[in-house]
Design a protein around this motif. Sequence first.
Motif, PDB file in Angstrom:
ATOM      1  N   UNK A  43       9.042 -11.482  -1.384  1.00 20.84           N
ATOM      2  CA  UNK A  43       9.484 -10.330  -1.700  1.00 20.84           C
ATOM      3  C   UNK A  43       9.756  -9.797  -3.429  1.00 20.84           C
ATOM      4  N   UNK A  44       8.985  -9.027  -3.882  1.00 24.79           N
ATOM      5  CA  UNK A  44       9.102  -8.610  -5.175  1.00 24.79           C
ATOM      6  C   UNK A  44       7.708  -9.397  -5.804  1.00 24.79           C
ATOM      7  N   UNK A  45       7.004  -9.680  -4.787  1.00 27.69           N
ATOM      8  CA  UNK A  45       5.260 -10.189  -5.062  1.00 27.69           C
ATOM      9  C   UNK A  45       4.983  -9.226  -3.976  1.00 27.69           C
ATOM     10  N   UNK A  46       4.983  -8.625  -2.681  1.00 23.66           N
ATOM     11  CA  UNK A  46       4.042  -7.977  -2.467  1.00 23.66           C
ATOM     12  C   UNK A  46       3.384  -9.086  -1.333  1.00 23.66           C
ATOM     13  N   UNK A  47       2.902  -8.567  -0.301  1.00 24.73           N
ATOM     14  CA  UNK A  47       2.166  -8.878   0.758  1.00 24.73           C
ATOM     15  C   UNK A  47       0.928 -10.370   0.779  1.00 24.73           C
ATOM     16  N   UNK A  48       1.290 -11.500   0.737  1.00 23.67           N
ATOM     17  CA  UNK A  48       0.395 -12.832   0.246  1.00 23.67           C
ATOM     18  C   UNK A  48      -0.246 -13.752   1.802  1.00 23.67           C
ATOM     19  N   UNK A  49      -0.150 -12.879   2.687  1.00 24.13           N
ATOM     20  CA  UNK A  49      -0.888 -13.536   3.978  1.00 24.13           C
ATOM     21  C   UNK A  49      -0.625 -12.773   5.174  1.00 24.13           C
ATOM     22  N   UNK A  50      -1.138 -13.054   6.003  1.00 33.82           N
ATOM     23  CA  UNK A  50      -1.174 -12.632   7.559  1.00 33.82           C
ATOM     24  C   UNK A  50      -0.439 -13.676   8.968  1.00 33.82           C
ATOM     25  N   UNK A  51      -0.073 -13.417   9.920  1.00 39.98           N
ATOM     26  CA  UNK A  51       0.261 -14.121  11.222  1.00 39.98           C
ATOM     27  C   UNK A  51      -0.134 -13.072  11.790  1.00 39.98           C
ATOM     28  N   UNK A  70      10.144  -0.191   9.731  1.00 35.32           N
ATOM     29  CA  UNK A  70      11.378  -0.884   9.023  1.00 35.32           C
ATOM     30  C   UNK A  70      11.116  -2.497   9.609  1.00 35.32           C
ATOM     31  N   UNK A  71      10.434  -2.923   9.831  1.00 36.37           N
ATOM     32  CA  UNK A  71      11.232  -4.765  10.292  1.00 36.37           C
ATOM     33  C   UNK A  71       9.444  -4.633   9.096  1.00 36.37           C
ATOM     34  N   UNK A  72       8.171  -3.981   8.576  1.00 33.96           N
ATOM     35  CA  UNK A  72       8.279  -4.197   7.015  1.00 33.96           C
ATOM     36  C   UNK A  72       8.916  -5.002   6.219  1.00 33.96           C
ATOM     37  N   UNK A  73      10.039  -4.099   6.461  1.00 29.61           N
ATOM     38  CA  UNK A  73      10.780  -4.127   5.124  1.00 29.61           C
ATOM     39  C   UNK A  73      12.178  -5.539   5.422  1.00 29.61           C
ATOM     40  N   UNK A  74      12.137  -5.556   6.673  1.00 27.43           N
ATOM     41  CA  UNK A  74      12.803  -6.386   7.566  1.00 27.43           C
ATOM     42  C   UNK A  74      12.308  -7.814   6.970  1.00 27.43           C
ATOM     43  N   UNK A  75      11.652  -7.902   7.147  1.00 27.33           N
ATOM     44  CA  UNK A  75      10.894  -9.868   7.762  1.00 27.33           C
ATOM     45  C   UNK A  75      10.309  -9.980   6.187  1.00 27.33           C
ATOM     46  N   UNK A  76      10.747 -10.143   4.753  1.00 30.89           N
ATOM     47  CA  UNK A  76      10.200 -10.615   3.818  1.00 30.89           C
ATOM     48  C   UNK A  76      10.900 -11.660   3.737  1.00 30.89           C
ATOM     49  N   UNK A  77       9.705 -12.242   3.433  1.00 32.02           N
ATOM     50  CA  UNK A  77      10.400 -13.704   2.886  1.00 32.02           C
ATOM     51  C   UNK A  77      10.528 -14.320   1.065  1.00 32.02           C
TER      52      UNK A  77
END
Length: 155
Positions: free
Chosen positions: A122-130, A10-17
């Motif tokens: 959003x709409x692009x997917x994973x672009x990096x990491x923190x 849920x966090x991964x779904x919520x916390x998108x740029x």
Amino acid sequence: MNEIMSKLLSQEEELQFASFTNEDALQLGLLIVEIAKAEFEKGIAVHIENDEHPLFTHYMKGTSQGNRYWIHTKKNVVNHYGNSSLYVGEMFKDKGTTFKESSDLPESDYQGEGGSFPITVRGQGKVGTVTVTGLTGEEDHYLAVEGIRKYLSRK
């Protein structure tokens, strides 16, 4: 899937740029350091990168050479599995095993411990990491998530 895993997804779904720039990385990194100073008495290391190269790295007082290892191994888990490193560790626990026992990945490069979180557009997917390291895996995860949450709420 257990309750913890559901919460982490849920966090991964919520916390998108909406988008993620080099300036976003700088401001997010500084915010995570600010939260760490306010809430914890121990220094942390923060590392943010896109899928091409590092964008922000900071080692607070009290960190050590060991923090480099944890940044490297936790972010590699996110890059390999696409989910937070805490989620991946929980995924193995949910199967009755551990990441170390069952991932078939070398410990020198992968650790299923909390602290690295995917940067998703959003709409692009994973672009990096923190990635945060220096506390417990759960606290490291909390700092990454809380930093992203606060940063997104300001935008």
